[in-house]
Write a protein that holds these residues in place. Structure first.
Motif, PDB file in Angstrom:
ATOM      1  N   LEU A  70       0.826  -1.204   0.000  1.00 51.78           N
ATOM      2  CA  LEU A  70       0.000   0.000   0.000  1.00 51.78           C
ATOM      3  C   LEU A  70       0.860   1.254   0.000  1.00 51.78           C
ATOM      4  O   LEU A  70       0.693   2.142  -0.824  1.00 51.78           O
ATOM      5  CB  LEU A  70      -0.925   0.007   1.221  1.00 51.78           C
ATOM      6  N   TYR A  71       1.792   1.335   0.932  1.00 52.68           N
ATOM      7  CA  TYR A  71       2.699   2.481   0.961  1.00 52.68           C
ATOM      8  C   TYR A  71       3.875   2.177   1.872  1.00 52.68           C
ATOM      9  O   TYR A  71       3.853   1.240   2.669  1.00 52.68           O
ATOM     10  CB  TYR A  71       1.984   3.754   1.422  1.00 52.68           C
ATOM     11  N   LYS A  72       4.902   2.990   1.714  1.00 52.54           N
ATOM     12  CA  LYS A  72       6.101   2.875   2.534  1.00 52.54           C
ATOM     13  C   LYS A  72       6.050   3.964   3.587  1.00 52.54           C
ATOM     14  O   LYS A  72       5.545   5.058   3.341  1.00 52.54           O
ATOM     15  CB  LYS A  72       7.343   3.033   1.652  1.00 52.54           C
ATOM     16  N   HIS A  74       6.777   7.036   6.023  1.00 50.32           N
ATOM     17  CA  HIS A  74       7.366   8.340   5.711  1.00 50.32           C
ATOM     18  C   HIS A  74       8.786   8.453   6.240  1.00 50.32           C
ATOM     19  O   HIS A  74       9.626   9.144   5.671  1.00 50.32           O
ATOM     20  CB  HIS A  74       6.500   9.465   6.301  1.00 50.32           C
ATOM     21  N   ILE A  81       6.955  -0.985   5.764  1.00 56.58           N
ATOM     22  CA  ILE A  81       5.984  -0.859   4.688  1.00 56.58           C
ATOM     23  C   ILE A  81       4.630  -1.318   5.215  1.00 56.58           C
ATOM     24  O   ILE A  81       4.545  -2.008   6.234  1.00 56.58           O
ATOM     25  CB  ILE A  81       6.378  -1.694   3.449  1.00 56.58           C
ATOM     26  N   THR A  82       3.574  -0.938   4.512  1.00 54.18           N
ATOM     27  CA  THR A  82       2.220  -1.361   4.876  1.00 54.18           C
ATOM     28  C   THR A  82       1.625  -2.137   3.709  1.00 54.18           C
ATOM     29  O   THR A  82       1.717  -1.701   2.552  1.00 54.18           O
ATOM     30  CB  THR A  82       1.339  -0.152   5.213  1.00 54.18           C
ATOM     31  N   ASP A  84      -1.796  -4.704   2.199  1.00 53.94           N
ATOM     32  CA  ASP A  84      -3.262  -4.620   2.215  1.00 53.94           C
ATOM     33  C   ASP A  84      -3.961  -5.845   2.795  1.00 53.94           C
ATOM     34  O   ASP A  84      -5.132  -6.084   2.499  1.00 53.94           O
ATOM     35  CB  ASP A  84      -3.780  -4.357   0.796  1.00 53.94           C
ATOM     36  N   SER A 114      -5.186  -4.415   7.056  1.00 56.10           N
ATOM     37  CA  SER A 114      -3.834  -4.055   6.638  1.00 56.10           C
ATOM     38  C   SER A 114      -2.847  -4.453   7.723  1.00 56.10           C
ATOM     39  O   SER A 114      -3.247  -4.756   8.852  1.00 56.10           O
ATOM     40  CB  SER A 114      -3.727  -2.548   6.346  1.00 56.10           C
ATOM     41  N   GLU A 116       1.466  -3.797   9.093  1.00 52.33           N
ATOM     42  CA  GLU A 116       2.748  -3.106   8.982  1.00 52.33           C
ATOM     43  C   GLU A 116       3.859  -4.147   9.015  1.00 52.33           C
ATOM     44  O   GLU A 116       3.857  -5.054   9.851  1.00 52.33           O
ATOM     45  CB  GLU A 116       2.916  -2.116  10.131  1.00 52.33           C
ATOM     46  N   ASP A 206      12.480  -2.079  -2.086  1.00 57.11           N
ATOM     47  CA  ASP A 206      11.917  -0.815  -2.566  1.00 57.11           C
ATOM     48  C   ASP A 206      11.270  -0.945  -3.936  1.00 57.11           C
ATOM     49  O   ASP A 206      10.868   0.047  -4.529  1.00 57.11           O
ATOM     50  CB  ASP A 206      13.012   0.254  -2.622  1.00 57.11           C
ATOM     51  N   ARG A 209       5.898  -5.026  -5.455  1.00 55.85           N
ATOM     52  CA  ARG A 209       4.533  -4.578  -5.212  1.00 55.85           C
ATOM     53  C   ARG A 209       3.667  -5.707  -4.666  1.00 55.85           C
ATOM     54  O   ARG A 209       2.618  -5.447  -4.087  1.00 55.85           O
ATOM     55  CB  ARG A 209       3.922  -4.044  -6.511  1.00 55.85           C
TER      56      ARG A 209
END
Length: 223
Positions: A70-72, A74, A81-82, A84, A114, A116, A206, A209
């Motif tokens: 979902l996203y890395k 900040h 990372i997170t 789904d 979700s 982490e 990095d 997906r």
């Protein structure tokens, strides 16, 4: 003569505007084709990644949950990372997460839909491993910024750049044989009895997906 010149100039500007329009149309078509080519390449990469994940899922004694990134986080240094998938899919804290190339990390926090994942390169992560070429066991520690180090290797250890590290399985957290990292540099110091062994993760931390969350299959007891 002035009339002929004016007519010629008018024709020149008309042709110039037509050529500009044709050029702009060709540029737009070129950009559209480039986008299509890039999308096709990306789809091909994702399909290859998914095929490799399906092969991993077939390992005996193991179940797996497909998840997408979902996203890395900040905070780059947090190395999280997170994905789904969460508790509703059977994911729980502590489970290993892999991609088509190797170990991504470990589930560290779970929500309903979700989770982490703390990456293997995080300073919070310690992974029991062995050197594929020699069988030498060690402990891979995350040092942040997408890097690892292999700790407590005696100075006489047979280890060299290019050697691969696989999970040893002795911690009963990670199944044995999952690729973890590759040795990038080995250095010796007279002030320490241990080698300094630097490694790079094999997983596309990095880039990936699609990942798998590995769940040990329930044991079937015979009556």
């Amino acid at each position: 003569a002035p009339g002929d010149v004016a007519s010629e100039l008018g024709g020149f500007f008309t042709r110039h505007r037509r050529l500009q329009k044709e050029r702009d149309a060709l540029l737009a078509e070129r950009m559209r084709l480039l986008v299509g080519v890039n999308e096709a390449k990306e789809l091909g990469r994702e399909n290859a990644e998914l095929r490799a994940l399906m092969q991993l899922q077939a390992r005996p004694g193991q179940q797996a949950v497909h998840a997408a990134l979902l996203y890395k986080g900040h905070d780059w240094f947090a190395q999280r990372i997170t994905v789904d998938q969460g508790a509703s899919s059977g994911v729980r804290s502590g489970l290993p997460v892999v991609d088509a190339s190797g170990l991504v990390g470990q589930v560290s926090r779970v929500y309903t839909r979700s989770s982490e994942v703390t990456q293997v390169s995080s300073p919070e992560q310690l992974t029991p491993v062995f050197v594929e070429r020699t069988g030498q066991r060690g402990l891979a520690a995350g040092i942040g910024q997408g890097r690892l180090e292999l700790r407590y290797m005696p100075a006489h250890t047979d280890i060299r750049p290019g050697d691969r590290l696989l999970t040893s399985g002795i911690d009963r957290v990670y199944p044995a044989g999952i690729p973890v990292g590759q040795i990038s540099r080995v250095s010796r110091s007279q002030a320490s009895p241990y080698l300094r062994v630097e490694c790079l993760p094999l997983a596309g931390i990095d880039r990936s997906r699609a990942v798998l969350v590995l769940i040990a299959a329930p044991q079937v007891t015979k009556p």
